[in-house]
Design a protein around this motif. Structure first.
Motif: not given
Length: 219
Positions: A10-34
């Motif tokens: 009944x439930x399908x969850x799929x995810x694809x990992x980016x081939x290249x991720x920013x080294x530091x963007x994750x530190x500010x994503x809490x602001x970006x998703x406000x």
């Protein structure tokens, strides 16, 4: 009864990992998703109201009204995309769309098969009594769900470890990614069951990886 190798249809969850991720963007994503969190607060209030309405609809007609089902599915999809972008996985740097739709091109996707009939008797007990064991498990994973993203618990801890790994090695550990997606998959299965969208009890099984066991499982 499901076997360990059986798909969870009944439930399908799929995810694809980016081939290249920013080294530091994750530190500010809490602001970006406000902006997303602000919208999701209201969407989850509506989600709760819709679920209550659906409860009575199922009780009297054995059906989850399709329009209401699609709205709740949209809220879960939106929440999963925001979580995947931010501290539920950090699996992509693609900013999530403001959308209730399926967004097939986004790397995090969710689908729930629409049930033609739902049990009147189960609707009385599944969202609280039957789901209690599942709640106890996912509480360890999440420490609670807030506005559609998971604010603490094992998932966030593992995701932060992944963030530091990306920062220092420019690589997201594949085994860690598989585990994080598997934990999120478990949470989303329980969310679908507890919100009355399926009668299929979530398995006590950690299906890791970006794809469901056996593709094409939603019918």
């Amino acid at each position: 009864m499901d076997t360990p190798s059986a798909p969870y249809a009944p439930v399908a969850v799929t995810a694809e990992l980016d081939g290249r991720l920013s080294r530091w963007l994750w530190l500010v994503k809490w602001i970006l998703v406000i902006p997303h969190w602000f919208v999701l607060i209201f969407l989850w209030i509506a989600f709760f109201v819709v679920t209550v309405i659906a409860f009575f609809a199922i009780l009297f007609t054995e059906r989850f009204p399709r329009g209401l089902f699609d709205f709740n599915l949209g809220v879960l999809r939106w929440s999963w995309r925001v979580s995947y972008y931010s501290y539920g996985a950090l699996g992509t740097d693609r900013y999530p769309p403001f959308s209730l739709g399926p967004e097939p091109d986004y790397p995090a996707r969710l689908d729930i098969a629409y049930p033609e009939r739902l049990s009147r008797s189960l609707v009385l007990v599944k969202w609280w009594l039957l789901a209690i064991p599942q709640y106890l498990v996912i509480a360890f994973f999440t420490s609670g769900m807030h506005a559609g993203w998971w604010s603490s618990g094992l998932i966030t801890l593992l995701t932060l470890i992944a963030g530091f790994a990306v920062a220092f090695t420019e690589k997201y550990p594949r085994d860690l990614f598989a585990l994080i997606v598997g934990l999120n998959r478990w949470v989303l299965r329980v969310a679908a069951y507890a919100s009355l969208m399926t009668d299929a009890y979530p398995p006590f099984r950690l299906d890791q990886g970006g794809t469901e066991p056996h593709s094409g499982t939603v019918r």
